[in-house]
Design a protein around this motif. Structure first.
Motif, short mmCIF file in Angstrom:
data_model
loop_
_atom_site.label_atom_id
_atom_site.label_comp_id
_atom_site.label_asym_id
_atom_site.label_seq_id
_atom_site.Cartn_x
_atom_site.Cartn_y
_atom_site.Cartn_z
N ASP A 101 0.82 -1.16 0.04
CA ASP A 101 -0.23 -0.21 -0.03
C ASP A 101 0.89 1.30 0.00
O ASP A 101 0.50 2.19 -0.74
CB ASP A 101 -0.87 -0.12 1.23
N PHE A 102 1.98 1.50 0.62
CA PHE A 102 2.80 2.54 0.59
C PHE A 102 3.67 2.62 -0.54
O PHE A 102 4.10 3.56 -0.84
CB PHE A 102 3.79 2.75 1.93
N VAL A 133 7.77 8.85 2.01
CA VAL A 133 6.61 8.88 2.71
C VAL A 133 6.63 7.99 3.77
O VAL A 133 7.04 6.91 3.69
CB VAL A 133 5.30 8.66 1.51
N LEU A 134 5.89 8.28 4.57
CA LEU A 134 5.54 7.60 5.87
C LEU A 134 3.95 7.94 6.66
O LEU A 134 3.60 9.21 5.99
CB LEU A 134 6.48 7.60 7.09
N GLY A 135 3.24 7.20 7.20
CA GLY A 135 1.86 7.59 7.59
C GLY A 135 1.38 6.56 8.53
O GLY A 135 1.37 5.30 8.55
N GLY A 141 3.09 2.80 7.99
CA GLY A 141 3.72 2.45 6.71
C GLY A 141 4.84 3.25 6.10
O GLY A 141 4.85 4.78 6.62
N VAL A 142 5.79 2.97 5.35
CA VAL A 142 6.94 3.67 5.18
C VAL A 142 7.22 3.10 3.47
O VAL A 142 7.30 2.12 3.35
CB VAL A 142 8.19 3.48 5.87
N GLU A 158 9.37 -2.48 5.01
CA GLU A 158 8.44 -2.64 6.19
C GLU A 158 9.23 -1.59 7.20
O GLU A 158 9.51 -2.24 8.28
CB GLU A 158 8.33 -4.09 6.48
N GLY A 159 9.45 -0.52 6.80
CA GLY A 159 10.18 0.40 7.71
C GLY A 159 9.44 0.87 8.86
O GLY A 159 10.09 1.37 9.94
#
Length: 321
Positions: A101-102, A133-135, A141-142, A158-159
Motif C-alpha cells: 500500500d505504501f 513517505v510515511l503514515g 507505513g513507510v 517494512e520500515g
C-alpha cells in the motif's frame, strides 16, 4: 464515463477503498468499506461492484497493507488472508497487480495536486530528488520514490517495524516501560492507530497522571478539542517521535524531494500537527540539522492517494498476469 475495464483498491487494517478507472486512468466512484464486514477482498470487491452497478472488470491493481510476495498474502493488522490465484479466478480477471500500500502511495506523490498537500515547516523540493513517505494509520507505513530514467520507482519495505529510539530522558522512560512488555518496540508499536492507546497509558505513567483508557478516536478528538491535557501531551509526544522517525527516513533515503506524511491520523489533527514538535524533531539531527532544514515536509490531504498510485502501477505493468 464508459464501462470500466479496471478497478483499483487500497486495503488497510481497518478500511478497504475501491474505485473504478475511467478512460484517463483516473479513479472514480470511490467507496470505503470496513474490512471487518467482509470475509476477504473478493467479497468486498464484489459488494463494491454490485453497489456501483458495474460489470466485472478485466484488470485490477490492489494495494495491500502487508508484504506482497507470490503465494498467500496476509494483512499485517487484520485477519484477511488470500492468494493471487483466488482473486483472479473468483473475479474473472485477465490482469491482477498486487503491491504494497505504501508503494502505491509513493507512486501517487508526483501526481498529487498542490491543493491536496499542506506544507509543514520550511524547505523546497530538489527537482528529480528522492521522495519519502510515511503514515500512521492502523499501522505505520513507510516507502520512498526514486527518480530513474525519466520515471519513478517505488520502494517496497517494512520500515514501520524498525526499532523506535528515544531522543530525550522522558522518551527514554516511555520506551523503558514499553520494553518491559515487548521484546522489540518498533516505531509502529507506538506510532499508529493500534499503538496510540498504549502510548497514552505509557505517557500517563511517566507523567504521573491517572490513566483512563481511551480509544484512538477519543484520544485524537480530545487533543484536537484541547480539553484534555493528557491527550494533548500524548499527541505532542506522538508527533515528536514521528518527527524523529521522519528525519531518519529523510537521511537514509537522501529524500531532498520532500517527506510526505499520510495515513489516517495526521490529517485529522489539522493545525495541531503544524504546531507540534514534529518539524523541530525532524530537523534535530546534530551536524545534519542544516541539511534537513532544506527538506520540505508535507501532510497528504487527498482522501485516497494510494488508489491514484495503484492506477499508475497498473497502467505501467505490461507483464502482470
Amino acid at each position: 464515463m464508459k464501462l470500466p475495464i479496471g478497478i483499483v483498491g487500497d486495503i488497510g487494517g481497518t478500511h478497504a477503498r475501491f474505485a473504478l478507472l475511467d478512460e484517463a486512468n483516473m479513479p472514480q466512484r470511490l467507496q470505503v468499506l470496513a474490512v471487518a464486514d467482509f470475509a476477504g477482498p473478493v467479497e468486498a470487491m464484489q459488494a463494491y461492484l454490485a453497489a456501483s452497478a458495474s460489470p466485472a472488470p478485466s484488470a485490477a491493481a490492489i494495494a495491500i497493507a502487508a508484504p506482497v510476495h507470490d503465494g498467500v498474502v496476509a494483512l499485517t493488522n487484520a485477519s484477511w488472508s488470500f492468494s493471487r490465484e483466488r482473486i483472479t479466478a473468483r473475479l474473472g480477471l485477465r490482469k491482477l497487480l498486487l503491491l504494497n500500500d505504501f508503494s502505491a502511495l509513493a507512486l501517487s506523490l508526483p501526481r498529487l495536486p498542490a491543493a491536496e498537500l499542506r506544507q509543514v515547516g520550511s524547505g523546497s523540493p530538489a527537482p528529480g530528488a528522492t521522495k519519502a513517505v510515511l503514515g500512521p494509520g492502523t499501522g505505520l507505513g513507510v516507502s520512498g520514490l526514486l527518480h530513474h530514467a525519466g520515471g519513478w520507482l517505488p520502494l517496497s519495505g517494512e520500515g514501520g517495524h524498525c526499532s523506535l529510539a528515544p531522543a530525550d530522558p522522558r522518551e527514554a522512560a516511555i520506551l523503558a516501560l514499553a520494553w518491559r512488555e515487548f521484546e522489540h518496540v518498533s516505531a509502529e508499536r507506538l506510532l499508529s492507530g493500534s499503538g496510540l492507546p498504549l502510548l497514552h497509558r505509557l505517557v500517563a505513567t511517566v507523567d504521573g497522571r491517572t490513566h483512563v483508557p481511551l480509544s484512538t478516536v477519543e484520544i485524537v478528538a480530545r487533543a484536537v478539542a484541547g480539553d484534555d491535557r493528557q491527550c494533548v501531551a500524548v499527541i505532542d509526544t506522538f508527533c515528536a517521535l514521528l518527527g524523529s522517525v521522519a528525519g531518519n527516513l529523510a537521511l537514509t533515503l537522501g529524500a531532498r524531494g520532500g517527506v510526505y506524511v499520510g495515513g489516517g491520523i495526521i490529517p485529522r489533527l489539522g493545525e495541531i500537527f503544524d504546531r507540534s514538535p514534529f518539524r523541530a524533531r525532524f530537523e534535530a539531527k546534530g551536524r545534519f540539522a542544516s541539511y534537513l532544514a532544506t527538506v520540505p515536509t508535507y501532510v497528504i490531504l487527498s482522501p485516497a492517494p494510494a488508489l491514484l498510485g495503484a492506477a499508475q502501477a497498473l497502467a505501467a505493468c505490461e507483464g502482470c498476469r
